[in-house]
Design an enzyme around this catalytic site. Structure first.
Site, PDB file in Angstrom:
ATOM      1  N   HIS A  14       1.173   7.369  -0.569  1.00 45.11           N
ATOM      2  CA  HIS A  14      -0.035   6.487  -0.471  1.00 45.11           C
ATOM      3  C   HIS A  14      -0.445   6.927   1.164  1.00 45.11           C
ATOM      4  CE1 HIS A  14      -2.507   2.661  -0.413  1.00 45.11           C
ATOM      5  NE2 HIS A  14      -2.851   3.124   0.663  1.00 45.11           N
ATOM      6  N   HIS A  16      -4.429   8.014   3.586  1.00 50.52           N
ATOM      7  CA  HIS A  16      -5.727   7.956   3.785  1.00 50.52           C
ATOM      8  C   HIS A  16      -6.024   9.306   4.594  1.00 50.52           C
ATOM      9  CE1 HIS A  16      -6.514   3.915   2.289  1.00 50.52           C
ATOM     10  NE2 HIS A  16      -5.537   3.522   2.691  1.00 50.52           N
ATOM     11  N   LYS A 100      -7.188   3.977  -8.402  1.00 49.50           N
ATOM     12  CA  LYS A 100      -6.737   2.939  -7.316  1.00 49.50           C
ATOM     13  C   LYS A 100      -7.643   1.669  -7.625  1.00 49.50           C
ATOM     14  CE  LYS A 100      -5.280   1.208  -3.722  1.00 49.50           C
ATOM     15  NZ  LYS A 100      -4.660   1.540  -2.401  1.00 49.50           N
ATOM     16  N   HIS A 137      -4.206  -2.265  -4.726  1.00 55.67           N
ATOM     17  CA  HIS A 137      -4.140  -3.166  -3.257  1.00 55.67           C
ATOM     18  C   HIS A 137      -3.930  -4.375  -3.763  1.00 55.67           C
ATOM     19  CE1 HIS A 137      -5.396  -3.986   0.823  1.00 55.67           C
ATOM     20  NE2 HIS A 137      -5.668  -4.893   0.278  1.00 55.67           N
ATOM     21  N   HIS A 175       1.798  -0.781  -0.665  1.00 53.19           N
ATOM     22  CA  HIS A 175       2.038  -1.176   0.585  1.00 53.19           C
ATOM     23  C   HIS A 175       2.321  -2.788   0.603  1.00 53.19           C
ATOM     24  CE1 HIS A 175      -2.215  -2.416   0.110  1.00 53.19           C
ATOM     25  NE2 HIS A 175      -2.553  -1.333   0.239  1.00 53.19           N
ATOM     26  N   ASP A 248       0.717   4.684   3.901  1.00 55.98           N
ATOM     27  CA  ASP A 248      -0.599   4.059   4.377  1.00 55.98           C
ATOM     28  C   ASP A 248      -1.298   4.298   5.624  1.00 55.98           C
ATOM     29  OD1 ASP A 248      -2.852   2.771   3.526  1.00 55.98           O
ATOM     30  OD2 ASP A 248      -1.937   0.673   4.100  1.00 55.98           O
TER      31      ASP A 248
END
Ligand code: DOR
Ligand code: ZN
Length: 352
Positions: A14, A16, A100, A137, A175, A248
């Site tokens: 996971h 970004h 996602k 999420h 997360h 994350d």
């Protein structure tokens, strides 16, 4: 006392990367530590189609430093209007590894997310049939739900119903921050797993709110009270294949974090492995680190484990106060602290 640990090269399930200069600045940090990463699609505009994901993957690959082997695994940003045929095609062509689910307005760049989870049930049905993993999420966004309760509420309202309606769908609860999430994942079938970030293993909500607001410890879902952090540490280190590494890592410039409306996200990519390993060391679970970092994720995603290895040694790593990112300042997780482990050199050859 163990001084050196050699494990299969890990993956980050996971992450970004952003885009443009920021992306080019952060890709090398991740590629140095991880062989693969599940790349989040919450760009602006979001990565909603196979074509957008393939182009984004190319931009990431162009930013990988020479001589480093790194594979970005792409995700599709689900919206109320996701085309199941395009998603299935992207899955079949190997462009999409997962999709996602962001509840609309739950976090950074989620305005185009799903406004009502039930609306995308036809897409989830197709994903179940095609074997595409759903990354979630897991927070409700209703104003009347306390921010500290949003994850637990999401389980009751949405996640449990999804897993009942699609019993074969592989779901990664991303997360996780609560003992409620640990309990839910532990009690669910083998097709339900979770990622755990380094920050949620290291800090509780005091780190964000005591002694003045600490914007660099603010991420979403927010860190919860200490009992939850302790439950996450047990989950991560217990050896269960349902829990695996997902940083994350979410870069935001220092000025965007230290502002009247600071962005959510913690940039932990530079020393993610050292950060996780400190936790496993404190929990006397060094022998379980390879499972969490390098084995459970590939097993869940049905991908081969990596052939190469990485070695970490017991040595001080001083995390800088700030780093330069595209000519701007960014504050990494653990800024100014010393971690007791250090990754040594590049990834090594495969073990016999
Ligand atoms: O803290 C976070 N930052 N949580 C998310 O869910 C998104 C991420 C980001 O993109 O900045
Ligand atoms: Zn994220």
């Amino acid at each position: 006392m163990t001084q050196k640990l050699t494990i299969r090269r890990p993956d980050d399930w996971h992450l970004h990367f952003r885009d443009g200069d920021i992306m080019r600045g952060v890709v090398p940090y991740t590629a140095r530590q991880f062989a693969r990463a599940i790349v989040m699609p919450n760009l602006s505009p979001p990565v909603t189609t196979t074509a957008l994901a393939a182009a984004y993957r190319d931009r990431i690959l162009a930013a990988v430093p020479e001589g480093i082997d790194f594979t970005p695994l792409m995700t599709c940003y689900l919206t109320d209007g996701t085309d199941p045929d395009d998603l299935a095609r992207g899955g079949g062509e190997g462009v999409f590894t997962a999709a996602k689910l962001y509840p609309a307005n739950a976090t950074t760049n989620s305005a185009h997310g799903v406004s009502d989870v039930e609306r995308i049930y036809p897409v989830l049905e197709r994903m179940e049939a095609e074997g595409i993993v759903l990354c979630v999420h897991g927070e409700v966004t209703d104003d009347d739900i306390d921010v500290f309760d949003r994850e637990a509420e999401f389980i009751a309202r949405h996640l449990r119903p999804i897993t009942r309606a699609f019993p074969q769908l592989r779901v990664v609860f991303e997360h996780i921050t609560t003992s409620d999430a640990v309990d839910f994942v532990t009690g669910a079938g083998a097709n339900v797993a979770a990622t755990i970030t380094p920050q949620h293993l290291h800090i509780n909500r005091n780190a964000m709110l005591v002694g003045g607001i600490q914007p660099h410890n603010y991420c979403l879902p927010v860190a919860k009270r200490e009992t939850h952090r302790l439950a996450l540490r047990v989950a991560a280190t217990c050896g269960s294949p349902k829990f695996f590494l997902g940083t994350d890592s979410a870069p935001h410039l220092r000025r965007d974090k230290e502002s009247a409306c600071g962005c959510a996200g913690i940039f932990n990519a530079p020393n993610a492995l050292e950060s996780y390993l400190a936790v496993f060391d404190q929990e006397d679970a060094l022998d379980r680190f390879e499972g969490f970092a390098s084995l459970h994720g590939p097993a869940f995603y049905r991908l081969p484990v990596n052939d190469e290895t990485v070695t970490l040694e017991r040595a001080d790593t001083l995390v800088p106060d700030t780093l330069d990112l595209a000519g701007e300042e960014i504050v990494p997780f653990h800024a100014g602290q010393t971690l007791g482990w250090r990754m040594v050199g590049q990834a090594g050859a495969a073990r016999a």
